[in-house]
Design a protein around this motif. Structure first.
Motif, PDB file in Angstrom:
ATOM      1  N   VAL A  98       6.206  16.498  -9.697  1.00 47.99           N
ATOM      2  CA  VAL A  98       7.046  15.348  -9.362  1.00 47.99           C
ATOM      3  C   VAL A  98       6.165  14.187  -8.918  1.00 47.99           C
ATOM      4  N   ARG A  99       5.207  14.487  -8.082  1.00 49.02           N
ATOM      5  CA  ARG A  99       4.267  13.472  -7.594  1.00 49.02           C
ATOM      6  C   ARG A  99       3.508  12.824  -8.753  1.00 49.02           C
ATOM      7  N   LYS A 100       3.083  13.646  -9.717  1.00 49.87           N
ATOM      8  CA  LYS A 100       2.338  13.113 -10.856  1.00 49.87           C
ATOM      9  C   LYS A 100       3.193  12.157 -11.680  1.00 49.87           C
ATOM     10  N   MET A 101       4.471  12.457 -11.796  1.00 55.45           N
ATOM     11  CA  MET A 101       5.371  11.552 -12.496  1.00 55.45           C
ATOM     12  C   MET A 101       5.384  10.176 -11.836  1.00 55.45           C
ATOM     13  N   SER A 134       0.849  -1.188   0.000  1.00 56.94           N
ATOM     14  CA  SER A 134       0.000   0.000   0.000  1.00 56.94           C
ATOM     15  C   SER A 134       0.886   1.239   0.000  1.00 56.94           C
ATOM     16  N   VAL A 135       0.792   2.042  -1.071  1.00 50.96           N
ATOM     17  CA  VAL A 135       1.676   3.188  -1.256  1.00 50.96           C
ATOM     18  C   VAL A 135       0.858   4.471  -1.186  1.00 50.96           C
ATOM     19  N   GLY A 136       1.397   5.490  -0.517  1.00 52.39           N
ATOM     20  CA  GLY A 136       0.759   6.796  -0.458  1.00 52.39           C
ATOM     21  C   GLY A 136       1.726   7.887  -0.869  1.00 52.39           C
ATOM     22  N   LEU A 137       1.365   8.630  -1.897  1.00 54.75           N
ATOM     23  CA  LEU A 137       2.191   9.740  -2.365  1.00 54.75           C
ATOM     24  C   LEU A 137       1.525  11.041  -1.938  1.00 54.75           C
ATOM     25  N   GLY A 138       1.958  11.575  -0.818  1.00 57.97           N
ATOM     26  CA  GLY A 138       1.335  12.768  -0.263  1.00 57.97           C
ATOM     27  C   GLY A 138       1.848  14.039  -0.920  1.00 57.97           C
ATOM     28  N   ILE A 139       1.190  15.144  -0.620  1.00 58.83           N
ATOM     29  CA  ILE A 139       1.578  16.439  -1.172  1.00 58.83           C
ATOM     30  C   ILE A 139       1.423  17.506  -0.090  1.00 58.83           C
ATOM     31  N   GLU A 140       2.352  18.451  -0.053  1.00 65.65           N
ATOM     32  CA  GLU A 140       2.274  19.569   0.885  1.00 65.65           C
ATOM     33  C   GLU A 140       1.121  20.488   0.473  1.00 65.65           C
ATOM     34  N   LEU A 141       0.203  20.713   1.377  1.00 64.88           N
ATOM     35  CA  LEU A 141      -0.967  21.546   1.099  1.00 64.88           C
ATOM     36  C   LEU A 141      -1.107  22.623   2.178  1.00 64.88           C
ATOM     37  N   PRO A 142      -1.858  23.684   1.889  1.00 66.05           N
ATOM     38  CA  PRO A 142      -2.052  24.733   2.907  1.00 66.05           C
ATOM     39  C   PRO A 142      -2.759  24.220   4.147  1.00 66.05           C
ATOM     40  N   ILE A 197      -0.375  11.486   5.784  1.00 65.11           N
ATOM     41  CA  ILE A 197      -0.444  10.146   5.187  1.00 65.11           C
ATOM     42  C   ILE A 197      -1.303   9.261   6.077  1.00 65.11           C
ATOM     43  N   ASN A 198      -2.293   8.577   5.483  1.00 61.92           N
ATOM     44  CA  ASN A 198      -3.178   7.738   6.299  1.00 61.92           C
ATOM     45  C   ASN A 198      -2.444   6.516   6.852  1.00 61.92           C
ATOM     46  N   LYS A 199      -3.000   5.924   7.889  1.00 60.24           N
ATOM     47  CA  LYS A 199      -2.301   4.870   8.635  1.00 60.24           C
ATOM     48  C   LYS A 199      -2.201   3.553   7.890  1.00 60.24           C
ATOM     49  N   TRP A 200      -2.911   3.405   6.767  1.00 53.84           N
ATOM     50  CA  TRP A 200      -2.879   2.154   6.019  1.00 53.84           C
ATOM     51  C   TRP A 200      -1.783   2.120   4.959  1.00 53.84           C
ATOM     52  N   VAL A 201      -0.997   3.157   4.890  1.00 46.95           N
ATOM     53  CA  VAL A 201       0.089   3.233   3.900  1.00 46.95           C
ATOM     54  C   VAL A 201       1.327   2.523   4.437  1.00 46.95           C
ATOM     55  N   ASP A 202       1.886   1.625   3.614  1.00 45.88           N
ATOM     56  CA  ASP A 202       3.120   0.932   3.977  1.00 45.88           C
ATOM     57  C   ASP A 202       4.348   1.723   3.525  1.00 45.88           C
ATOM     58  N   ILE A 203       4.272   2.325   2.345  1.00 45.68           N
ATOM     59  CA  ILE A 203       5.346   3.161   1.820  1.00 45.68           C
ATOM     60  C   ILE A 203       4.764   4.547   1.567  1.00 45.68           C
ATOM     61  N   GLY A 204       5.239   5.522   2.289  1.00 43.30           N
ATOM     62  CA  GLY A 204       4.717   6.875   2.135  1.00 43.30           C
ATOM     63  C   GLY A 204       5.807   7.861   1.749  1.00 43.30           C
ATOM     64  N   ILE A 205       5.511   8.701   0.774  1.00 42.69           N
ATOM     65  CA  ILE A 205       6.444   9.746   0.346  1.00 42.69           C
ATOM     66  C   ILE A 205       5.668  11.053   0.295  1.00 42.69           C
ATOM     67  N   ASN A 206       6.181  12.073   0.925  1.00 46.68           N
ATOM     68  CA  ASN A 206       5.563  13.397   0.869  1.00 46.68           C
ATOM     69  C   ASN A 206       6.329  14.274  -0.112  1.00 46.68           C
ATOM     70  N   PHE A 207       5.600  14.911  -1.019  1.00 43.56           N
ATOM     71  CA  PHE A 207       6.215  15.742  -2.045  1.00 43.56           C
ATOM     72  C   PHE A 207       5.881  17.218  -1.815  1.00 43.56           C
TER      73      PHE A 207
END
Length: 281
Positions: free
Chosen positions: A167-170, A139-147, A152-162
């Protein structure tokens, strides 16, 4: 070469009123003239520890941050294996039927051998991550910095914040074998039309786009059919790039069928590229 290049008139002195016009400074591949010339060199600004710290917020410095996000994303996801990107609203919570559908989808994809990639947030993203995680998938979560804080939700095994959306869309496209869109807002629409554009222009091949929830999506598809196709801004065949279903198993089956055809698609693209190279030679 000197900082100031007067070679236009090498045999005569430069008049004072010409000096500003002819002044030129080179900084690597960049040429600066007249009022764009900075009073100090790059090395001076690097070594001058007494200077202001606002340089860390300039565009050249941002390039390094962007580069680091690509490196982190590529390094973390390169060995992920087959995966599907799932998009949907952060606002549809745990007591909605869409949440149950998203959770069922995450579970079905994991059982079919796919990692599930979402935006890592709440709502339908959380549901898809939960289904995949509980089924023993990745379970992967690609987060984004927002205002506003999302996290990242607790069900994510691999999380990356962008920091950067592009870059995230790529990462959503590069490491996925398909796209599933659940009911969602502007973010989901953004990702949907990004994927459609990449498939339509053959930037990605054998990349199925599946929308779950015919009642939600039908109005949009009607508008594309009745307005865009009618006015010629897209072709009728472009609608074939989208599959719409209300059945989770059907969505997974569409993705698997595209995966079966992927070697043939990639071979065709390689053959076309080789033919174009021969023609250029």
């Amino acid at each position: 070469m000197t900082d100031y290049d007067n070679s236009i008139h090498p045999d005569r002195p430069v008049e004072p009123d010409e000096r500003e016009h002819l002044a030129e400074r080179r900084r690597g591949p960049i040429v600066m003239r007249r009022r764009q010339i900075q009073p100090s060199t790059t090395d001076q600004r690097l070594l001058d520890t007494r200077g202001p710290a606002d340089w860390v917020h300039t565009d050249p410095w941002r390039v390094l941050r962007i580069q680091s996000e690509f490196v982190e994303g590529f390094g973390m996801l390169a060995e992920l294996g087959p995966a599907v990107s799932v998009f949907g609203s952060a606002r549809l919570g745990r007591h909605t039927p869409e949440y149950a559908t998203a959770e069922k989808l995450g579970r079905a994809l994991a059982e079919a051998g796919y990692a599930v990639i979402t935006g890592g947030g709440p709502g339908l993203m959380e549901a898809a991550n939960k289904g995949a995680s509980e089924a023993g998938g990745v379970s992967v979560g690609l987060g984004i910095e927002l205002p506003f804080e999302q996290g990242i939700n607790k069900w994510v095994d691999i999380g990356i914040n962008f920091r950067y959306f592009f870059v995230r869309k790529m990462m959503f496209v590069k490491y996925a074998q398909g796209f599933v869109g659940l009911p969602g807002g502007f973010g989901t629409m953004d990702e949907l039309f990004e994927a459609l554009t990449l498939v339509q222009t053959k930037k990605v091949t054998a990349f199925p786009i599946v929308l779950i929830g015919s009642a939600y999506w039908e109005g949009l598809l009607d508008w594309i059919r009745e307005t865009m196709v009618t006015q010629g801004t897209v072709s009728p065949v472009d609608l074939d790039l989208i599959s719409v279903t209300d059945d989770v198993e059907d969505a997974v089956r569409i993705i698997q069928q595209a995966e079966d055809h992927r070697p043939a698609e990639e071979a065709a693209v390689s053959a076309l590229a080789a033919a174009e190279r021969r023609a250029q030679d």
